[in-house]
Design a protein around this motif. Sequence first.
Motif, PDB file in Angstrom:
ATOM      1  N   GLY A   8       0.768  -1.236   0.000  1.00 26.01           N
ATOM      2  CA  GLY A   8       0.000   0.000   0.000  1.00 26.01           C
ATOM      3  C   GLY A   8       0.795   1.279   0.000  1.00 26.01           C
ATOM      4  N   GLY A   9       2.110   1.217   0.014  1.00 24.05           N
ATOM      5  CA  GLY A   9       2.882   2.450  -0.014  1.00 24.05           C
ATOM      6  C   GLY A   9       2.738   3.179  -1.335  1.00 24.05           C
ATOM      7  N   GLY A  10       3.225   4.410  -1.379  1.00 26.77           N
ATOM      8  CA  GLY A  10       3.167   5.182  -2.613  1.00 26.77           C
ATOM      9  C   GLY A  10       3.476   6.631  -2.383  1.00 26.77           C
ATOM     10  N   ALA A  11       3.250   7.423  -3.421  1.00 26.21           N
ATOM     11  CA  ALA A  11       3.525   8.860  -3.368  1.00 26.21           C
ATOM     12  C   ALA A  11       2.215   9.637  -3.452  1.00 26.21           C
ATOM     13  N   VAL A  12       2.019  10.560  -2.530  1.00 25.15           N
ATOM     14  CA  VAL A  12       0.810  11.381  -2.506  1.00 25.15           C
ATOM     15  C   VAL A  12       1.182  12.822  -2.224  1.00 25.15           C
ATOM     16  N   ARG A  13       0.211  13.711  -2.395  1.00 18.72           N
ATOM     17  CA  ARG A  13       0.420  15.127  -2.084  1.00 18.72           C
ATOM     18  C   ARG A  13      -0.055  15.411  -0.652  1.00 18.72           C
ATOM     19  N   PRO A  14       0.437  16.472  -0.052  1.00 17.92           N
ATOM     20  CA  PRO A  14      -0.029  16.850   1.288  1.00 17.92           C
ATOM     21  C   PRO A  14      -1.543  16.983   1.334  1.00 17.92           C
ATOM     22  N   GLY A  15      -2.139  16.468   2.392  1.00 17.55           N
ATOM     23  CA  GLY A  15      -3.588  16.509   2.546  1.00 17.55           C
ATOM     24  C   GLY A  15      -4.306  15.279   2.018  1.00 17.55           C
ATOM     25  N   GLU A  16      -3.613  14.486   1.230  1.00 16.68           N
ATOM     26  CA  GLU A  16      -4.234  13.285   0.677  1.00 16.68           C
ATOM     27  C   GLU A  16      -4.145  12.116   1.647  1.00 16.68           C
ATOM     28  N   SER A  17      -4.740  10.989   1.247  1.00 19.04           N
ATOM     29  CA  SER A  17      -4.813   9.818   2.122  1.00 19.04           C
ATOM     30  C   SER A  17      -4.132   8.618   1.481  1.00 19.04           C
ATOM     31  N   LEU A  18      -3.783   7.666   2.326  1.00 19.22           N
ATOM     32  CA  LEU A  18      -3.141   6.440   1.871  1.00 19.22           C
ATOM     33  C   LEU A  18      -3.441   5.354   2.898  1.00 19.22           C
ATOM     34  N   THR A  19      -3.581   4.116   2.432  1.00 18.01           N
ATOM     35  CA  THR A  19      -3.845   3.003   3.340  1.00 18.01           C
ATOM     36  C   THR A  19      -2.757   1.950   3.211  1.00 18.01           C
ATOM     37  N   LEU A  20      -2.177   1.576   4.329  1.00 24.76           N
ATOM     38  CA  LEU A  20      -1.177   0.510   4.374  1.00 24.76           C
ATOM     39  C   LEU A  20      -1.814  -0.757   4.931  1.00 24.76           C
ATOM     40  N   ARG A  21      -1.354  -1.887   4.422  1.00 28.73           N
ATOM     41  CA  ARG A  21      -1.873  -3.171   4.897  1.00 28.73           C
ATOM     42  C   ARG A  21      -0.725  -4.102   5.251  1.00 28.73           C
ATOM     43  N   MET A  78      -4.261   6.336   6.712  1.00 26.95           N
ATOM     44  CA  MET A  78      -3.567   7.610   6.945  1.00 26.95           C
ATOM     45  C   MET A  78      -4.273   8.699   6.151  1.00 26.95           C
ATOM     46  N   SER A  79      -4.704   9.734   6.830  1.00 27.36           N
ATOM     47  CA  SER A  79      -5.382  10.837   6.158  1.00 27.36           C
ATOM     48  C   SER A  79      -4.680  12.149   6.488  1.00 27.36           C
ATOM     49  N   ASN A  80      -5.006  13.182   5.709  1.00 29.18           N
ATOM     50  CA  ASN A  80      -4.387  14.491   5.893  1.00 29.18           C
ATOM     51  C   ASN A  80      -2.863  14.361   6.035  1.00 29.18           C
ATOM     52  N   LEU A  81      -2.271  13.636   5.112  1.00 35.93           N
ATOM     53  CA  LEU A  81      -0.840  13.363   5.191  1.00 35.93           C
ATOM     54  C   LEU A  81      -0.021  14.635   5.041  1.00 35.93           C
ATOM     55  N   LYS A  82       1.101  14.650   5.753  1.00 35.80           N
ATOM     56  CA  LYS A  82       2.006  15.797   5.750  1.00 35.80           C
ATOM     57  C   LYS A  82       3.378  15.359   5.242  1.00 35.80           C
TER      58      LYS A  82
END
Length: 123
Positions: A8-21, A78-82
Amino acid sequence: QEQMVESGGGAVRPGESLTLRCEASTSACMGWFRQVPGHEREGVAAVALAGRSRYNDSVKGRFTIFKDKFKNTMILEMSNLKPEDTGTYYCAAGEWLLLIPGPLPREDQYEYWGQGVLVTVSS
C-alpha cells in the motif's frame, strides 16, 4: 517464524490519504513503525489482539490502525498526510507483547518485522 508482508505504499500530495496493509498474525500486539534516512525508527501506532490501539502524538486524529479479522489483515489508514509523514513504514508483531496504557511499545519489543514500504508525501 512469522513472515510480515506490507503493501500500500506510494507517493501522494499533502492533505491526501493512503492506506497501508499488513498480513495479520495471532500475535498479542501488532504495530507500525516508520524511518527516515539518518533518523531512528519511530513507533507510529499499535493495536492489540483484542482491538485496543495506541498512537504517536504526531499522527493522532489523522491515522487509524485496526485489524480486519475477516481478511486477516492489519490496516493503517492515513489521512491528511504531511511531508513529515514521509518515510519507510514497517509492520511488526510481538507474539506476547501486551499493549498497556502509556508510550507505544519499543522497537525491541517486537519479534517479527516486514521489509517496509515507502510512503512519500510531497507537493
